[in-house]
Structures are given as C-alpha cells and as structure tokens.
Write an enzyme that holds these catalytic residues in place. Structure first.
Site, PDB file in Angstrom:
ATOM      1  N   SER A 268       4.719  25.089   8.794  1.00 32.52           N
ATOM      2  CA  SER A 268       4.499  25.331  10.222  1.00 32.52           C
ATOM      3  C   SER A 268       5.050  26.692  10.650  1.00 32.52           C
ATOM      4  CB  SER A 268       5.115  24.186  11.031  1.00 32.52           C
ATOM      5  OG  SER A 268       4.662  24.218  12.360  1.00 32.52           O
TER       6      SER A 268
ATOM      7  N   LYS B  26      -7.093  26.613  22.852  1.00 34.99           N
ATOM      8  CA  LYS B  26      -6.487  27.896  23.222  1.00 34.99           C
ATOM      9  C   LYS B  26      -5.237  28.162  22.391  1.00 34.99           C
ATOM     10  CE  LYS B  26      -8.055  27.941  28.052  1.00 34.99           C
ATOM     11  NZ  LYS B  26      -7.616  27.930  29.476  1.00 34.99           N
TER      12      LYS B  26
END
Length: 302
Positions: free
Chosen positions: A98, A138
C-alpha cells in the site's frame, strides 16, 4: 627540514585515520503503519543525516500501509532531500504494501531482502468503511497519477506502479528487480552497502556518487514518546480511542456530574483525532493542555 619531518609524519597518520574515510551512513528502522509519527521520524532522520553530513540515509522498511496524507508528505520529503535516501525492504519476510509502495519507489535507491514483497497499493477507506463509487474513482485516479509521477522521476516501471494502484498487483523481490520496480536484492545492510557502492544518484544539489563499501552505519534511535505515539496511531487502537471518547461523552451528558467518563472521553477523542491525522501533533498537545486547564477550573467550581 628536520623540523618539518615530524609534522609531515603527523599529517600522514591523521590522513590515514578513519576521520578521512568515507562519510557515515544513517539508518532508521520503520516498522508498522505509516502514520503522522512515521512522517515525523523520517523527516527528523533526513534532517539529522543532512546536519551530520552523512552521505546517505537508509530507511529499513516493513509496513502494511497507512495514511495517504502521511505517505505523500514522506514522499515529498524524500524527493526534496539533499542527500540520497535508500529504502531497504527488510528483514526477510517483510513487505512494502500500500503506502509502502510509494515510499519505496520514491527512494534514490530501492532494495529488498530475500523473501519480501511489494505491491497492493489500491486505496481503501480507513477502517474498511464504504466510499461511494464516484469518490473512489477520483481517489484511485489521483493515486495512480501520483504513482506514475514517482516512477517516472526515479526511472522505475511506470506501468507496474499504476497497476499496483488500480489492480492491487504485488511482486516478490526477484520479480520486482526483473520488472525494474526496485534496483537490487541485498541479504543484509552490510551487503546492501557493498552493492550500492559506486552508484551515481541525482539529488536537488546535483549528482552524488555513493561510497558506502567501508562506511560506518549510524542508527537513528526511536525514543519512547515516538513509540507510544506510533502505538496509538495504529488504526485498531485509534478506533478504540474514538469509541471510548464518544461513549464517555455520551455517558457524561446522560449523567451530568459523573465527571470521569467526560474526562476519559475528552482525552480519548483528542488522541483519536491525532491518530487519524485530523489534528497535527502540536495542536493535539495544545488541546490536551487546554483541556487540563478547563478541568482545573471545573474542579474549583464543582
């Protein structure tokens, strides 16, 4: 001539001493969630390494990920560092998942230990909550663009970086080197220093040639305060603090005058807001002080 000979001998001795050898290399170990505390530790380590004229800073990384805002600030600090920053995913069995993907790829030199992995950088909501489809799109596009920017700046695999964000792909240390996600595999820190010796890296101050083969490693120690703050910024602990805070205030409002639930709840909420990076550490400390003053005044009145 006879008087100058001893002076020359002294200069020769000092010229061959370690003080004239390769500059030291600083090292800091980052283990756990990427949080405001991690940002503070890395920023301090970079500044200290620059102040001590170290030739490079090694970040020994093992993380499952963390907060996006902290990660971006860390990457920004690394990209603007005046000394080379080396990220070493270690020890064996560690990972850079991540947020760790962005930090590793932002390094001037990226290395991994055997049996480590990197990837799975798709953004998720804190605590596993749900985000509406449009907002997630987004966020994903923004993260993918950021990954491409870092990869381009450091000459790494831009396509893989984007796939790590959009498709959560991962790679072992051997696959990562083959795909040009990281630069090399090193067994340990001494092996890393030997393998990066002679590399030329680009910094804001210009190109730097690493001379790390015989360099002394100076470890940056993490103090008790930072260890405690790192503990409370763990998402699981942070959510517990948030729940304790809300329950404490609710119980206090339902039963005015009990006091203890309100005190515990107020402190827990402030710590939770800091853990979620809603409050900078200085503001969190100021609020705790003000809360203490309010409690002292309330004690007089009650």
């Amino acid at each position: 001539m006879r008087r100058t000979l001893p002076l020359l001998l002294v200069l020769l001795v000092f010229g061959l001493s370690p003080a004239w050898g390769a500059p030291p290399v600083s090292l800091i170990q980052i283990d756990g969630i990427i949080s405001p505390v991690t940002l503070r530790l890395i920023s301090t380590a970079v500044d200290r390494a620059q102040a001590e004229r170290a030739q490079a800073l090694i970040i020994q990384l093992d993380t499952p990920g963390g907060l996006e805002r902290s990660m971006r600030s860390i990457v920004q600090k690394m990209l603007n560092a005046e000394i080379p920053v080396i990220v070493y995913v270690s020890p064996t069995g560690a990972r850079a998942a991540s947020a760790g993907v962005f930090i590793t790829m932002a390094a001037h030199v990226a290395a991994m230990a055997p049996a480590t992995n990197i990837g799975a950088a798709h953004p998720v909501a804190v605590g596993g909550g749900q985000i509406d489809k449009e907002s997630m799109k987004k966020i994903e596009n923004d993260a993918a663009a950021f990954a491409r920017t870092i990869a381009t700046e450091r000459g790494r695999n831009m396509e893989w970086a984007e796939k790590a964000v959009r498709a959560s792909i991962s790679a072992t240390e051997r696959e990562a080197v083959k795909l040009k996600v990281v630069d090399l595999i090193a067994e340990n820190v001494p092996d890393l220093l030997v393998k990066i010796d002679g590399r030329v890296v680009k910094t804001p101050k210009g190109s730097v040639t690493l001379q790390t083969k015989d360099a002394v490693v100076k470890k940056v120690e993490v103090g008790f305060r930072d260890k405690f703050l790192a503990l409370i910024t763990d998402p699981n602990i942070a959510y517990i603090l948030m729940m304790i805070g809300m329950l404490g205030l609710f119980f206090e409002l339902s039963n005015p005058g009990v006091i203890l639930p309100g005190v515990v709840g107020g402190i827990s909420l402030i710590l939770a807001f800091f853990a979620f990076q809603s409050l900078p550490i200085n503001y969190a400390g100021l609020l705790l002080i003000l809360f203490g003053v309010v409690l002292l005044i309330a004690e007089i009145k009650v």
